[in-house]
Enzyme design. Structure first.
Site, PDB file in Angstrom:
ATOM      1  CG  LEU A 141      -1.932  -1.098   1.347  1.00 28.05           C
ATOM      2  CD1 LEU A 141      -2.518  -1.130   2.755  1.00 28.05           C
ATOM      3  CD2 LEU A 141      -3.033  -0.919   0.301  1.00 28.05           C
ATOM      4  CG  HIS A 142       1.088   5.797  -1.825  1.00 25.57           C
ATOM      5  ND1 HIS A 142       1.311   6.862  -0.972  1.00 25.57           N
ATOM      6  CD2 HIS A 142       1.735   6.094  -2.985  1.00 25.57           C
ATOM      7  CE1 HIS A 142       2.050   7.770  -1.587  1.00 25.57           C
ATOM      8  NE2 HIS A 142       2.326   7.333  -2.814  1.00 25.57           N
ATOM      9  CE1 TYR A 143       3.654   9.750   1.783  1.00 27.01           C
ATOM     10  CE2 TYR A 143       4.716   8.424   0.082  1.00 27.01           C
ATOM     11  CZ  TYR A 143       4.319   9.649   0.564  1.00 27.01           C
ATOM     12  OH  TYR A 143       4.573  10.779  -0.165  1.00 27.01           O
ATOM     13  NE  ARG A 144       1.204  11.549  -1.048  1.00 19.36           N
ATOM     14  CZ  ARG A 144       1.478  12.090  -2.226  1.00 19.36           C
ATOM     15  NH1 ARG A 144       0.712  11.779  -3.273  1.00 19.36           N
ATOM     16  NH2 ARG A 144       2.478  12.928  -2.367  1.00 19.36           N
ATOM     17  CG  MET A 145      -3.132   5.787   5.070  1.00 22.91           C
ATOM     18  SD  MET A 145      -3.328   5.119   6.744  1.00 22.91           S
ATOM     19  CE  MET A 145      -2.813   6.540   7.733  1.00 22.91           C
TER      20      MET A 145
END
Length: 221
Positions: A141-145
């Site tokens: 998953l990308h570190y952004r949420m």
């Protein structure tokens, strides 16, 4: 030719598989990473327009009697009320099985070269458990949420009528229903909140809420 998401401006087009959101909701035996475990995993992938892609993942994970005994009274009542506890005891699904299933879903719908953000409601705790107990998923998953609860808090401060007219949640405390309700809520905010000043009327908010409820109703039947 690869599918792209248009923007109507002279900006680079974004390949559709690069613009997914991975929605994950977990049910746990509590909130303490050292004592509690994940007991239900649900996941859905949406495109940039919040269309749900495929069937998703909805798995109850086995926990031992010792692990279940660590639940406090509130969590025990919640999982008993939702019917989750007996399903946990009967499940033969391991946490690795659940992690593998979510990774397969991501592989099917997302571009591994462009990790998708994790999305959901109040997802910091979910991300912490993913990081600790499902590290392969965390790495995918990308570190952004994308946290829908952040939009909710902004709506409460900047446009209260949007906040108070949001679709009512079922509060089932089951992972898949929680995800669909989060997607539905963001769909509502997209229609009613992300618009030019002075914003929508109360009647428009009510209509937007009804539209969002209708759009996702069959997922919650």
């Amino acid at each position: 030719m690869s599918e792209t998401v248009g923007n109507g401006e002279n900006f680079p087009a974004v390949a559709a598989r690069d613009d997914r959101l991975v929605w994950v909701d977990l049910e746990m035996t509590g909130l303490d990473l050292e004592r509690h475990v994940i007991v239900e995993v649900a996941a859905l992938v949406t495109d940039a327009n919040l269309n749900i892609l495929g069937e998703g993942v909805d798995l109850v994970v086995h926990a031992t009697d010792e692990e279940l005994a660590r639940m406090d009274d509130f969590v025990t009542r919640m999982h008993d009320s939702s019917g989750l506890t007996p399903l946990i005891r009967a499940s033969t699904v391991s946490l690795k099985d659940a992690e593998d299933a979510v990774l397969a879903l991501i592989e099917e719908h997302c571009d591994p070269a462009h990790p998708a953000p994790l999305a959901g409601n109040s997802i910091a705790t979910d991300r912490a458990f993913i990081r600790e107990q499902m590290p392969r998923l965390d790495a995918a998953l990308h570190y952004r949420m994308v946290d829908v609860s952040s939009v909710k808090e902004l709506a409460r401060r900047w446009c209260p009528r949007v906040y108070y007219k949001q679709p009512t949640k079922g509060l089932a405390h089951r992972a898949l229903a929680d995800i669909v309700e989060s997607i539905r809520e963001l769909d509502y905010y997209r229609r009613s909140f992300f618009v030019a000043d002075p914003g929508p009327t109360s009647a428009q908010c009510e209509a937007d809420a009804e539209t969002s409820v209708a759009r996702f109703a069959h997922y919650l039947e």
